[in-house]
Scaffold this motif. Structure first.
Motif, mmCIF file in Angstrom:
data_model
loop_
_atom_site.group_PDB
_atom_site.id
_atom_site.type_symbol
_atom_site.label_atom_id
_atom_site.label_comp_id
_atom_site.label_asym_id
_atom_site.label_seq_id
_atom_site.Cartn_x
_atom_site.Cartn_y
_atom_site.Cartn_z
ATOM 1 N N GLY A 83 0.792 -1.233 0.000
ATOM 2 C CA GLY A 83 0.000 0.000 0.000
ATOM 3 C C GLY A 83 0.820 1.275 0.000
ATOM 4 N N GLY A 96 2.088 2.920 -2.508
ATOM 5 C CA GLY A 96 1.719 3.866 -3.575
ATOM 6 C C GLY A 96 2.446 3.665 -4.892
ATOM 7 N N LYS A 97 3.143 2.538 -5.068
ATOM 8 C CA LYS A 97 3.877 2.309 -6.328
ATOM 9 C C LYS A 97 2.928 2.317 -7.521
ATOM 10 C CE LYS A 97 4.982 -1.594 -4.605
ATOM 11 N NZ LYS A 97 3.994 -2.159 -5.478
ATOM 12 N N THR A 98 1.911 1.479 -7.421
ATOM 13 C CA THR A 98 1.022 1.291 -8.567
ATOM 14 C C THR A 98 0.286 2.590 -8.891
ATOM 15 O OG1 THR A 98 0.819 -0.953 -7.744
ATOM 16 C CG2 THR A 98 -0.681 -0.325 -9.512
ATOM 17 N N THR A 99 -0.107 3.323 -7.851
ATOM 18 C CA THR A 99 -0.794 4.611 -8.045
ATOM 19 C C THR A 99 0.074 5.570 -8.851
ATOM 20 O OG1 THR A 99 -1.859 4.306 -5.918
ATOM 21 C CG2 THR A 99 -1.830 6.553 -6.759
ATOM 22 N N ARG A 133 3.324 -15.592 -10.967
ATOM 23 C CA ARG A 133 2.717 -14.641 -10.017
ATOM 24 C C ARG A 133 1.447 -15.236 -9.386
ATOM 25 N NH1 ARG A 133 2.640 -8.937 -9.447
ATOM 26 N NH2 ARG A 133 0.749 -8.247 -8.439
ATOM 27 N N ARG A 161 11.813 -13.643 -12.989
ATOM 28 C CA ARG A 161 12.718 -12.523 -13.337
ATOM 29 C C ARG A 161 13.623 -12.883 -14.515
ATOM 30 N NH1 ARG A 161 14.490 -10.989 -8.137
ATOM 31 N NH2 ARG A 161 12.509 -9.872 -8.191
ATOM 32 N N ARG A 200 8.360 -3.147 -8.903
ATOM 33 C CA ARG A 200 9.163 -4.095 -8.126
ATOM 34 C C ARG A 200 10.197 -4.825 -8.981
ATOM 35 N NH1 ARG A 200 7.326 -4.444 -3.074
ATOM 36 N NH2 ARG A 200 5.111 -4.355 -2.621
ATOM 37 N N SER A 242 13.114 -8.765 -3.526
ATOM 38 C CA SER A 242 13.549 -10.089 -3.048
ATOM 39 C C SER A 242 14.385 -9.936 -1.775
ATOM 40 C CB SER A 242 14.371 -10.810 -4.118
ATOM 41 O OG SER A 242 13.680 -10.837 -5.334
ATOM 42 N N TYR A 299 11.591 -8.680 0.949
ATOM 43 C CA TYR A 299 10.546 -9.639 1.364
ATOM 44 C C TYR A 299 11.122 -11.003 1.742
ATOM 45 C CZ TYR A 299 6.758 -6.497 0.210
ATOM 46 O OH TYR A 299 5.886 -5.439 0.213
ATOM 47 N N GLN A 300 11.940 -11.599 0.815
ATOM 48 C CA GLN A 300 12.466 -12.924 1.153
ATOM 49 C C GLN A 300 13.637 -12.784 2.143
ATOM 50 O OE1 GLN A 300 11.213 -12.321 -2.196
ATOM 51 N NE2 GLN A 300 9.493 -13.378 -1.229
ATOM 52 N N ARG A 345 -8.546 -1.055 0.028
ATOM 53 C CA ARG A 345 -8.627 -1.455 -1.379
ATOM 54 C C ARG A 345 -9.367 -2.786 -1.554
ATOM 55 N NH1 ARG A 345 -2.888 -2.134 -3.368
ATOM 56 N NH2 ARG A 345 -3.370 -3.907 -2.083
ATOM 57 N N GLU A 383 -0.233 -10.489 1.339
ATOM 58 C CA GLU A 383 -0.853 -9.394 2.093
ATOM 59 C C GLU A 383 -1.473 -9.870 3.400
ATOM 60 O OE1 GLU A 383 -1.950 -6.545 -1.729
ATOM 61 O OE2 GLU A 383 -3.431 -7.966 -0.959
ATOM 62 N N ARG A 443 2.867 11.144 2.763
ATOM 63 C CA ARG A 443 2.385 12.506 2.461
ATOM 64 C C ARG A 443 1.285 12.467 1.407
ATOM 65 N NH1 ARG A 443 7.604 16.286 2.279
ATOM 66 N NH2 ARG A 443 5.919 17.792 2.206
HETATM 67 N N1 Z5A Z 1 7.343 -9.853 -4.016
HETATM 68 C C1 Z5A Z 1 8.286 -10.575 -3.318
HETATM 69 O O1 Z5A Z 1 7.995 -11.079 -2.216
HETATM 70 N N2 Z5A Z 1 9.530 -10.742 -3.835
HETATM 71 C C2 Z5A Z 1 9.892 -10.238 -5.038
HETATM 72 O O2 Z5A Z 1 11.038 -10.407 -5.476
HETATM 73 C C3 Z5A Z 1 8.896 -9.474 -5.756
HETATM 74 C C4 Z5A Z 1 7.644 -9.299 -5.216
HETATM 75 C C5 Z5A Z 1 9.252 -8.887 -7.079
HETATM 76 C C6 Z5A Z 1 3.084 -8.522 -5.168
HETATM 77 O O3 Z5A Z 1 3.571 -7.256 -5.422
HETATM 78 C C7 Z5A Z 1 3.818 -9.152 -4.021
HETATM 79 O O4 Z5A Z 1 5.035 -9.732 -4.486
HETATM 80 C C8 Z5A Z 1 4.211 -8.181 -2.957
HETATM 81 C C9 Z5A Z 1 5.725 -8.410 -2.749
HETATM 82 C C10 Z5A Z 1 5.998 -9.691 -3.449
HETATM 83 N N3 Z5A Z 1 3.524 -8.559 -1.770
HETATM 84 N N4 Z5A Z 1 3.120 -7.824 -0.885
HETATM 85 N N5 Z5A Z 1 2.625 -7.391 -0.002
HETATM 86 P P1 Z5A Z 1 2.639 -6.068 -5.885
HETATM 87 O O5 Z5A Z 1 3.536 -4.890 -6.040
HETATM 88 O O6 Z5A Z 1 1.824 -6.440 -7.036
HETATM 89 O O7 Z5A Z 1 1.577 -5.926 -4.714
HETATM 90 P P2 Z5A Z 1 1.596 -5.043 -3.464
HETATM 91 O O8 Z5A Z 1 2.858 -4.759 -2.819
HETATM 92 O O9 Z5A Z 1 0.596 -5.723 -2.649
HETATM 93 O O10 Z5A Z 1 1.244 -3.664 -4.005
HETATM 94 P P3 Z5A Z 1 0.222 -2.772 -3.393
HETATM 95 O O11 Z5A Z 1 -0.303 -3.204 -2.080
HETATM 96 O O12 Z5A Z 1 -0.766 -2.615 -4.508
HETATM 97 O O13 Z5A Z 1 1.032 -1.497 -3.051
HETATM 98 P P4 Z5A Z 1 1.223 -0.236 -3.904
HETATM 99 O O14 Z5A Z 1 1.152 -0.529 -5.353
HETATM 100 O O15 Z5A Z 1 2.482 0.374 -3.413
HETATM 101 O O16 Z5A Z 1 -0.006 0.688 -3.448
HETATM 102 P P5 Z5A Z 1 -1.135 1.361 -4.378
HETATM 103 O O17 Z5A Z 1 -2.051 0.323 -4.909
HETATM 104 O O18 Z5A Z 1 -0.565 2.338 -5.304
HETATM 105 O O19 Z5A Z 1 -1.876 2.222 -3.222
HETATM 106 C C11 Z5A Z 1 -2.663 1.590 -2.237
HETATM 107 C C12 Z5A Z 1 -3.875 2.491 -1.895
HETATM 108 O O20 Z5A Z 1 -3.399 3.698 -1.286
HETATM 109 C C13 Z5A Z 1 -4.695 2.903 -3.104
HETATM 110 O O21 Z5A Z 1 -6.050 2.884 -2.746
HETATM 111 C C14 Z5A Z 1 -4.251 4.342 -3.376
HETATM 112 O O22 Z5A Z 1 -5.261 5.124 -3.935
HETATM 113 C C15 Z5A Z 1 -3.867 4.834 -1.998
HETATM 114 N N6 Z5A Z 1 -2.767 5.812 -2.020
HETATM 115 C C16 Z5A Z 1 -1.585 5.704 -2.694
HETATM 116 N N7 Z5A Z 1 -0.796 6.784 -2.449
HETATM 117 C C17 Z5A Z 1 -1.490 7.580 -1.602
HETATM 118 C C18 Z5A Z 1 -1.191 8.843 -0.970
HETATM 119 N N8 Z5A Z 1 -0.035 9.482 -1.139
HETATM 120 N N9 Z5A Z 1 -2.117 9.345 -0.139
HETATM 121 C C19 Z5A Z 1 -3.287 8.693 0.090
HETATM 122 N N10 Z5A Z 1 -3.642 7.505 -0.477
HETATM 123 C C20 Z5A Z 1 -2.741 6.954 -1.314
#
Ligand code: Z5A
Length: 206
Positions: free
Chosen positions: A14, A16-19, A51, A73, A95, A100, A103-104, A148, A155, A187
């Motif tokens: 969470g 914010g990477k994907t955002t 994945r 990879r 990522r 790696s 997390y690992q 989300r 997760e 922020r």
């Molecule tokens: N993994 C691993 O273990 N080893 C490896 O080598 C690799 C990966 C390559 C999948 O990754 C999993 O793989 C991950 C690590 C592992 N497991 N975990 N946990 P992923 O990147 O696809 O999934 P994720 O880490 O779960 O991503 P995520 O939770 O989607 O995080 P994110 O992309 O950084 O967050 P987001 O979706 O952009 O934002 C989350 C929410 O916050 C969303 O509703 C946004 O609108 C909100 N948001 C974002 N930024 C803000 C700010 N600044 N203010 C307020 N709200 C915000």
């Protein structure tokens, strides 16, 4: 910087990477760069299958997790990342190997030496030119991710696991200050994107 760059986005759950992926693509395209956006684990048909296994139900040992992400990879590098860079496209990857180590290595406590050996075997010396580490306190990221919706296998870990992941990421940044730039992603999105734009500008200027 005239050569094509390899940019990776990292951070805890969470963060914010994907955002921010599309924002980064847009900033690069405005500078006239051709951009390939991809992700790990994934990025190829084989990688996306891995994945699904990686995030799916059931126990997976820490070493198996590590081998799965490196198998994905290896294919991703050969089929997508290396050809794109060779053709002059900039690659933005959600990522990469720092995940790696975090997390690992940090989360599951697999030996960093084992990760380093796989990195050497699979990457032929290729490392990102820039890594943006989105850093936020674990509870902030977890709360955002929870809003989300449903959780996958990774997760569903506890707070201590994510604390170890965060520490490992921050240690990586400390040891690689030129490559890894930390952004405080607790922020507002506006502030975070202003920071990203500033970082990218410094890359174009070099
Ligand atoms: N993994 C691993 O273990 N080893 C490896 O080598 C690799 C990966 C390559 C999948 O990754 C999993 O793989 C991950 C690590 C592992 N497991 N975990 N946990 P992923 O990147 O696809 O999934 P994720 O880490 O779960 O991503 P995520 O939770 O989607 O995080 P994110 O992309 O950084 O967050 P987001 O979706 O952009 O934002 C989350 C929410 O916050 C969303 O509703 C946004 O609108 C909100 N948001 C974002 N930024 C803000 C700010 N600044 N203010 C307020 N709200 C915000």
């Amino acid at each position: 910087m005239s050569k094509a760059c390899f940019i990776t986005l990292e951070g805890g759950e969470g963060a914010g990477k994907t955002t921010n992926l599309e924002f980064i693509r847009d900033q690069l395209e405005r500078q006239g760069k051709r951009v390939v956006v991809t992700r790990e684990p994934g990025g190829t048909p084989l990688g996306e299958n891995i994945r699904a296994i990686f995030l799916g139900e059931g126990e997976i040992s820490p070493e198996t997790e590590l081998l799965l992400v490196f198998a994905a990879r290896a294919q991703h590098l050969r089929d997508v990342i290396e050809p794109a860079l060779a053709a002059g496209a900039w690659v933005v990857c959600d990522r990469f190997t720092d995940a790696s180590y975090a997390y690992q290595g940090g989360g599951r406590q697999v030996s960093p030496e084992l990760i380093r050996r796989l990195e050497e075997m699979v990457q032929n010396g290729l490392k990102p030119d820039l890594t943006i580490l989105f850093d936020a306190p674990v509870e902030v990221g977890m709360a955002r991710a929870k809003r989300r919706g449903a959780s996958d296998r990774m997760e569903s870990e506890d707070v201590e696991f994510y604390e170890r992941v965060r520490i490992a990421y921050l240690q990586l940044a400390e040891h690689n200050p030129k490559r890894i730039k930390v952004i405080d992603s607790s922020r507002s999105l506006q502030d975070v994107q202003a920071n990203i734009a500033h970082l990218l500008l410094s890359l174009f200027g070099s």
